[in-house]
Design an enzyme around this catalytic site. Sequence first.
Site, PDB file in Angstrom:
ATOM      1  N   ASN A 212       0.849  -1.198   0.000  1.00  0.00           N
ATOM      2  CA  ASN A 212       0.000   0.000   0.000  1.00  0.00           C
ATOM      3  C   ASN A 212       0.883   1.246   0.000  1.00  0.00           C
ATOM      4  OD1 ASN A 212       0.545   0.794   2.873  1.00  0.00           O
ATOM      5  ND2 ASN A 212      -0.318  -1.240   3.198  1.00  0.00           N
ATOM      6  N   LYS A 339     -13.927   0.100  15.314  1.00  0.00           N
ATOM      7  CA  LYS A 339     -12.603  -0.516  15.534  1.00  0.00           C
ATOM      8  C   LYS A 339     -12.185  -0.393  16.989  1.00  0.00           C
ATOM      9  CE  LYS A 339     -10.969  -0.302  10.806  1.00  0.00           C
ATOM     10  NZ  LYS A 339     -10.364   0.450   9.739  1.00  0.00           N
ATOM     11  N   LYS A 343     -11.795  -4.022  18.558  1.00  0.00           N
ATOM     12  CA  LYS A 343     -10.420  -4.445  18.848  1.00  0.00           C
ATOM     13  C   LYS A 343     -10.061  -4.187  20.303  1.00  0.00           C
ATOM     14  CE  LYS A 343      -8.840  -3.621  14.079  1.00  0.00           C
ATOM     15  NZ  LYS A 343      -7.670  -3.828  13.236  1.00  0.00           N
TER      16      LYS A 343
HETATM   17  O1  PMT Z   1       2.737   6.125   6.581  1.00  0.00           O
HETATM   18  P1  PMT Z   1       2.147   7.454   6.141  1.00  0.00           P
HETATM   19  O2  PMT Z   1       2.306   7.686   4.662  1.00  0.00           O
HETATM   20  O3  PMT Z   1       2.637   8.598   6.980  1.00  0.00           O
HETATM   21  O4  PMT Z   1       0.546   7.368   6.359  1.00  0.00           O
HETATM   22  C1  PMT Z   1       0.033   7.279   7.662  1.00  0.00           C
HETATM   23  C2  PMT Z   1      -1.119   6.272   7.745  1.00  0.00           C
HETATM   24  C3  PMT Z   1      -2.298   6.791   6.957  1.00  0.00           C
HETATM   25  C4  PMT Z   1      -0.679   4.907   7.210  1.00  0.00           C
HETATM   26  C5  PMT Z   1      -1.452   6.140   9.286  1.00  0.00           C
HETATM   27  O5  PMT Z   1      -1.831   7.393   9.776  1.00  0.00           O
HETATM   28  C6  PMT Z   1      -2.564   5.108   9.515  1.00  0.00           C
HETATM   29  O6  PMT Z   1      -3.751   5.388   9.419  1.00  0.00           O
HETATM   30  N1  PMT Z   1      -2.152   3.842   9.841  1.00  0.00           N
HETATM   31  C7  PMT Z   1      -3.079   2.698   9.955  1.00  0.00           C
HETATM   32  C8  PMT Z   1      -3.385   2.161   8.587  1.00  0.00           C
HETATM   33  C9  PMT Z   1      -4.332   0.975   8.649  1.00  0.00           C
HETATM   34  O7  PMT Z   1      -3.930  -0.123   8.375  1.00  0.00           O
HETATM   35  O8  PMT Z   1      -5.558   1.265   9.081  1.00  0.00           O
HETATM   36  P2  PMT Z   1      -6.756   0.179   9.244  1.00  0.00           P
HETATM   37  O9  PMT Z   1      -7.936   1.001   9.559  1.00  0.00           O
HETATM   38  O10 PMT Z   1      -6.796  -0.704   8.057  1.00  0.00           O
HETATM   39  O11 PMT Z   1      -6.328  -0.687  10.510  1.00  0.00           O
HETATM   40  C10 PMT Z   1      -6.744  -0.366  11.834  1.00  0.00           C
HETATM   41  C11 PMT Z   1      -5.639  -0.621  12.814  1.00  0.00           C
HETATM   42  O12 PMT Z   1      -5.363  -2.023  12.879  1.00  0.00           O
HETATM   43  C12 PMT Z   1      -4.316   0.062  12.510  1.00  0.00           C
HETATM   44  O13 PMT Z   1      -3.754   0.518  13.723  1.00  0.00           O
HETATM   45  C13 PMT Z   1      -3.462  -1.056  11.911  1.00  0.00           C
HETATM   46  O14 PMT Z   1      -2.072  -0.857  12.195  1.00  0.00           O
HETATM   47  C14 PMT Z   1      -4.004  -2.280  12.629  1.00  0.00           C
HETATM   48  N2  PMT Z   1      -3.946  -3.536  11.865  1.00  0.00           N
HETATM   49  C15 PMT Z   1      -4.639  -3.670  10.712  1.00  0.00           C
HETATM   50  C16 PMT Z   1      -4.643  -4.882  10.057  1.00  0.00           C
HETATM   51  C17 PMT Z   1      -3.900  -5.959  10.580  1.00  0.00           C
HETATM   52  N3  PMT Z   1      -3.849  -7.124   9.984  1.00  0.00           N
HETATM   53  N4  PMT Z   1      -3.200  -5.788  11.726  1.00  0.00           N
HETATM   54  C18 PMT Z   1      -3.218  -4.589  12.375  1.00  0.00           C
HETATM   55  O15 PMT Z   1      -2.572  -4.447  13.413  1.00  0.00           O
END
Ligand code: PMT
Length: 416
Positions: A212, A339, A343
């Site tokens: 991504n 979330k 979570k």
């Molecule tokens: O890296 P940059 O370019 O600075 O951009 C920053 C960002 C947009 C990536 C950052 O601010 C951000 O939002 N990070 C989380 C991205 C994400 O995966 O979001 P999600 O809504 O899909 O996941 C929710 C949470 O679960 C996140 O904390 C993620 O780290 C975690 N997760 C998700 C999937 C997975 N299999 N394991 C996880 O731990």
Amino acid sequence: MSGTKIILGVTGGIAAYKAPELVRRLRDRGAIVQVVMTHSAREFTTETALQAVSGRPVRSDLWDPQAEAAMGHIELARWAERILVAPATAEFMARLAGGFASDLLGTLCLATTAPICLAPAMNHVMWASEAVQANRRLLESRGVQLLGPDIGDQACGESGPGRMLQPEAIAKIIAGPVAVAETAGASLRGKTVMITAGPTLEAIDPVRFISNRSSGKMGYSLASAAAAAGAKVLLLSGPVSLPVPRGVECINIESAEELHTAVHRSISNVDIFIGAAAVADYRPAATEPNKIKRVRTELRLDLVRNPDILASVAELPRRPFTVGFAAETEKLREHALQKLEQKKLDMIIANKVGHGVGFDSDENAVDVYWKNGQKSFPLSAKAALAGDLIELIAERYAANSSSAGHGTRPAIAIRD
Ligand code: PMT
């Protein structure tokens, strides 16, 4: 910052008129500030004003025998514990990237071993230009820290990223632990913070992968701010091209499964966990041992779900204070609250993502939610935002620790 010796370099941009205020903000926090101006900075602010607020004669000339006799430029470079250039113009960034020692400030930057920070300030089109961005990347790869720029209205009448951060925000970032401890009422000194950052790469075959657009900037800025707040920081990073912030231990991973293993290997002594990584939700069911040949007209990939690392940390019997991110393209609040609850997190930081928003940009805007509370942070530079987020996390962590021991907290009930 009490007694910290800072050289404040002021270069020739309109934001130089804010330099006297910046000197005051730094001195309020106990720093000793030696101003070094470039010649063009004089078009925007005066030596007299800067001398009055810093309490020291301003230096600007490499060839001034009197000033050199008092403290030669090499001595001055050794004296400095930090060099902050604010505003830093496009021209100064180019000179620094090129290693030019054509004036006093450029020479000091080359002759010092102290950390260098720049607060860029220029028109937004100049900031976005390929040359400036190439210089920015080069400087960052050498460990120069960039503070901002901020976005908003500019002196030229246009709007966009390029404004210098406000003096208070710069002073706060520079002051680090003291500022966070003072304003949050809670330092992270003695605490261990684990932060995940960047993307994960899920291999399809030896040369291809699913990934991504995460650049790691948000996670790295948080790591830098947490270290500045006195924490021991362990950064678990996917593949990015950013320098590891000072005082931060970094472990590099590629895939979600590697990240999962690395997190659980070191989680037992962690006080605060922040999941800023963009972890791939799915990976190819099998990784081909050899490069897939272009022989079929159609190719289907079977994907399987990756472990949810954040949820697995929150499920630990004695879990750390657990903070997640929610990256959403729609229904930000609704999905973030889901979330937070599903979570079982202590806090969630919701950001809108899309083309040039959130991912791989220098700015971010977030809404933070926790049990019975929320706070919004408007669009600002990730470095400045990270300082505010760490401050809030330190505050909530302290409140949480005093009301309930970690590992004994019940699941959070959210009222919408
Ligand atoms: O890296 P940059 O370019 O600075 O951009 C920053 C960002 C947009 C990536 C950052 O601010 C951000 O939002 N990070 C989380 C991205 C994400 O995966 O979001 P999600 O809504 O899909 O996941 C929710 C949470 O679960 C996140 O904390 C993620 O780290 C975690 N997760 C998700 C999937 C997975 N299999 N394991 C996880 O731990």
